[in-house]
Motif scaffolding. Structure first.
Motif, short mmCIF file in Angstrom:
data_model
loop_
_atom_site.label_atom_id
_atom_site.label_comp_id
_atom_site.label_asym_id
_atom_site.label_seq_id
_atom_site.Cartn_x
_atom_site.Cartn_y
_atom_site.Cartn_z
N ASP A 176 32.02 42.02 43.56
CA ASP A 176 32.93 41.63 44.63
C ASP A 176 32.98 40.09 44.63
O ASP A 176 32.00 39.44 45.02
CB ASP A 176 32.40 42.17 45.96
N LEU A 177 34.10 39.53 44.15
CA LEU A 177 34.17 38.08 43.95
C LEU A 177 33.97 37.29 45.24
O LEU A 177 33.57 36.13 45.21
CB LEU A 177 35.50 37.69 43.27
N GLN A 178 34.27 37.94 46.39
CA GLN A 178 34.06 37.26 47.68
C GLN A 178 32.58 37.03 47.95
O GLN A 178 32.21 36.19 48.75
CB GLN A 178 34.64 38.12 48.83
N GLN A 179 31.74 37.82 47.31
CA GLN A 179 30.30 37.77 47.61
C GLN A 179 29.52 36.87 46.63
O GLN A 179 28.30 36.91 46.60
CB GLN A 179 29.71 39.18 47.61
N PHE A 180 30.25 36.08 45.84
CA PHE A 180 29.60 35.13 44.93
C PHE A 180 30.31 33.78 45.06
O PHE A 180 31.49 33.73 45.41
CB PHE A 180 29.71 35.61 43.47
N HIS A 181 29.58 32.70 44.78
CA HIS A 181 30.27 31.41 44.75
C HIS A 181 29.80 30.54 43.60
O HIS A 181 28.76 30.78 42.99
CB HIS A 181 30.17 30.69 46.11
N HIS A 182 30.64 29.52 43.34
CA HIS A 182 30.42 28.57 42.24
C HIS A 182 29.54 27.42 42.71
O HIS A 182 29.72 26.93 43.81
CB HIS A 182 31.80 28.08 41.80
N ARG A 183 28.58 27.03 41.91
CA ARG A 183 27.77 25.85 42.24
C ARG A 183 27.56 25.02 40.97
O ARG A 183 27.08 25.53 39.96
CB ARG A 183 26.41 26.26 42.80
N ALA A 184 27.96 23.73 41.04
CA ALA A 184 27.74 22.84 39.90
C ALA A 184 27.05 21.58 40.40
O ALA A 184 27.53 20.94 41.33
CB ALA A 184 29.07 22.49 39.23
N ARG A 185 25.90 21.27 39.83
CA ARG A 185 25.12 20.10 40.25
C ARG A 185 24.80 19.26 39.04
O ARG A 185 24.49 19.80 37.97
CB ARG A 185 23.79 20.55 40.87
N TYR A 186 24.84 17.93 39.24
CA TYR A 186 24.42 17.05 38.15
C TYR A 186 22.91 16.85 38.25
O TYR A 186 22.41 16.35 39.26
CB TYR A 186 25.16 15.70 38.24
N PHE A 192 26.28 27.22 38.05
CA PHE A 192 25.72 28.53 38.40
C PHE A 192 26.76 29.38 39.13
O PHE A 192 27.68 28.85 39.74
CB PHE A 192 24.53 28.37 39.37
N ILE A 193 26.55 30.68 39.07
CA ILE A 193 27.25 31.60 39.97
C ILE A 193 26.17 32.15 40.90
O ILE A 193 25.15 32.65 40.44
CB ILE A 193 27.93 32.75 39.20
N VAL A 194 26.41 31.98 42.23
CA VAL A 194 25.36 32.28 43.21
C VAL A 194 25.77 33.48 44.08
O VAL A 194 26.92 33.55 44.55
CB VAL A 194 25.11 31.05 44.12
N SER A 195 24.84 34.38 44.27
CA SER A 195 25.10 35.55 45.12
C SER A 195 24.99 35.14 46.59
O SER A 195 24.01 34.55 47.01
CB SER A 195 24.07 36.64 44.80
N ARG A 196 26.02 35.47 47.39
CA ARG A 196 26.01 35.06 48.81
C ARG A 196 25.05 35.89 49.63
O ARG A 196 24.64 35.48 50.72
CB ARG A 196 27.40 35.20 49.41
N CYS A 197 24.70 37.10 49.16
CA CYS A 197 23.88 38.00 49.97
C CYS A 197 23.07 38.90 49.05
O CYS A 197 23.26 38.87 47.83
CB CYS A 197 24.79 38.86 50.86
N ALA A 198 22.18 39.68 49.62
CA ALA A 198 21.49 40.69 48.81
C ALA A 198 22.51 41.78 48.51
O ALA A 198 23.20 42.26 49.41
CB ALA A 198 20.32 41.25 49.60
N GLN A 199 22.65 42.15 47.25
CA GLN A 199 23.68 43.13 46.91
C GLN A 199 23.37 43.81 45.57
O GLN A 199 22.59 43.32 44.76
CB GLN A 199 25.06 42.46 46.83
N ARG A 200 23.99 44.96 45.38
CA ARG A 200 23.83 45.70 44.12
C ARG A 200 25.18 45.73 43.40
O ARG A 200 26.22 45.88 44.03
CB ARG A 200 23.38 47.14 44.40
N VAL A 201 25.10 45.55 42.08
CA VAL A 201 26.31 45.56 41.27
C VAL A 201 26.06 46.47 40.08
O VAL A 201 24.95 46.53 39.56
CB VAL A 201 26.65 44.13 40.79
N SER A 202 27.11 47.17 39.65
CA SER A 202 26.97 48.01 38.47
C SER A 202 27.79 47.39 37.33
O SER A 202 28.94 46.99 37.52
CB SER A 202 27.47 49.42 38.81
N VAL A 203 27.17 47.29 36.15
CA VAL A 203 27.86 46.72 34.98
C VAL A 203 27.74 47.71 33.82
O VAL A 203 26.63 47.98 33.36
CB VAL A 203 27.25 45.36 34.57
#
Ligand code: TRP
Length: 391
Positions: free
Chosen positions: A234-244, A254-265
């Motif tokens: 669910d793309l709403q439940q992840f966000h982009h983070r770039a740090r120098y 990084f791609i960061v998970s906004r919450c505890a969640q389960r994903v199937s791949v």
């Protein structure tokens, strides 16, 4: 995997390779997904838009640099160059070079994506009907052989723009430079684009543009997994983070998970903790001398550097160090009797023990040299603001 090898379609092989690699990355700690998965059709289109963002200075600076200095570069490379590009360039930088090279012998793009290669070759053939274009659908991090074009070639030149080398860590980058040296041969040259260390705020902004295009680009990786590996991110439940990371001199995305969640791949479940980060990309920034150190470790010497007035980006000309292709150097041995069978020169009246000691000392020197070439960790050299240059 218990699928019979026979009857396995090439697309199935690609699918299974991708699935296994993604599974491995998601199972690792910290989780890591290779940035090579960014560039499907949607990802490539988003990347084009990144290059147009005000904050992303990289492309604009490199292009301006090329426009200003391409004539000098072409002159140094000389006539009848076989231009070998890492990645498929149909863009302005490649055309600038092709327009200025004297009677280029051939253009050889090496590109892992079949569709990107096909499109750029079609465009280039149209723009340069007389130029021999030999497209290689291959991974430039693997060993490669150069094609033999119809016309005479005076010099192979590897062109590696866009600071893509910075997307590899030091060890991988040195390996890639070694392959480059082997590919171009003793008379070859390389032109490599590198992004230079500068104010960390400028760098960080380039990977966090205000319009959110870079965020959409990184999250497209998850969208791609949904499309191609039947995943349910669910793309709403992840966000982009770039740090120098100042100490390591690199942007870490990084791609960061906004919450505890389960994903199937592809049928396999993965659990994410809240705020858990997956590493997806590094973009290393160098000083010219750090880069020259890496090149030297790969047996390449920097013979010219073109940079912009603010010293934000550099295009570097490399040539093989004469000793890097030692097997090709004609060697005259003054007196063959001076060499013992183990290759160590004889010392008169030397006993067995002394000889063993000398050999051990020689081996230790090699170990030391290797340690210098590949230090255990990346060099620490944060950005130090330079005094403004007069030009
Ligand atoms: N080679 C580009 C760079 O390192 C690729 C790139 C630009 C990129 N923006 C990005 C990769 C954002 C990942 C995320 O500058």
């Amino acid at each position: 995997m218990s699928v019979p090898a026979s009857g396995l379609h090439q697309d199935d092989v690609r699918y299974l390779a991708m699935r296994d690699e993604i599974w491995r990355g998601l199972a690792a700690r910290p989780r890591k997904l290779s940035s090579k998965w960014f560039y499907d059709e949607a990802g490539s289109a988003l990347f084009e838009r990144i290059c147009e963002q005000d904050e992303y200075y990289v492309t604009r600076t490199e292009l301006a640099l090329m426009r200003e200095h391409v004539a000098a570069m072409a002159k140094m490379l000389g006539p009848q160059v076989m231009l070998v590009e890492y990645g498929s360039g149909s863009g302005e930088k490649t055309r600038l070079l092709l327009d200025h090279l004297e009677r280029p012998a051939a253009y050889v793009p090496i590109e892992i994506s079949r569709t990107a290669l096909r499109d750029s070759v079609a465009q280039l053939r149209q723009a340069y009907p007389a130029l021999e274009v030999v497209a290689l659908n291959a991974d430039f991090t693997e060993p490669l052989l150069l094609p033999r074009p119809h016309g005479p070639v005076r010099r192979p030149v590897v062109y590696f723009p866009g600071s893509t080398l910075g997307n590899f860590n030091r060890r991988e980058a040195v390996d890639l430079l070694i392959r480059m040296r082997q590919l171009m041969g003793p008379n070859g040259r390389a032109l490599v684009g590198i992004d230079l260390k500068k104010d960390p705020l400028l760098i960080e902004a380039a990977y966090n543009d205000g319009a959110g295009v870079t965020a959409a680009f990184t999250l497209n990786l998850l969208a791609r997994l949904n499309r191609e590996l039947d995943a349910d991110f669910d793309l709403q439940q992840f966000h982009h983070r770039a740090r120098y990371n100042v100490m390591r001199g690199r942007v870490e995305t990084f791609i960061v998970s906004r919450c505890a969640q389960r994903v199937s791949v592809a049928g396999r479940p993965f659990a994410f903790a809240a705020d858990e980060a997956m590493a997806v990309e590094i973009s290393c920034k160098y000083t010219v001398s750090e880069f020259a150190g890496m090149a030297a470790a790969a047996g390449l010497g920097v013979t010219h550097v073109w940079t912009d007035r603010r010293a934000w980006f550099a295009v570097v000309l490399l040539e093989p160090h004469p000793l890097a292709n030692a097997e090709e150097i004609p060697m005259s041995i003054h007196d063959a009797k001076d060499l013992s069978p183990d290759g160590l020169p004889c010392v008169k009246n030397e006993g067995k023990k002394e000889k063993a000691q000398r050999k051990k000392a020689a081996d230790e020197n090699v170990d030391e040299a290797l340690e210098e070439t590949f230090p255990a960790s990346d060099p620490i050299s944060p950005f130090v603001p330079a005094k403004p240059r007069q030009h």
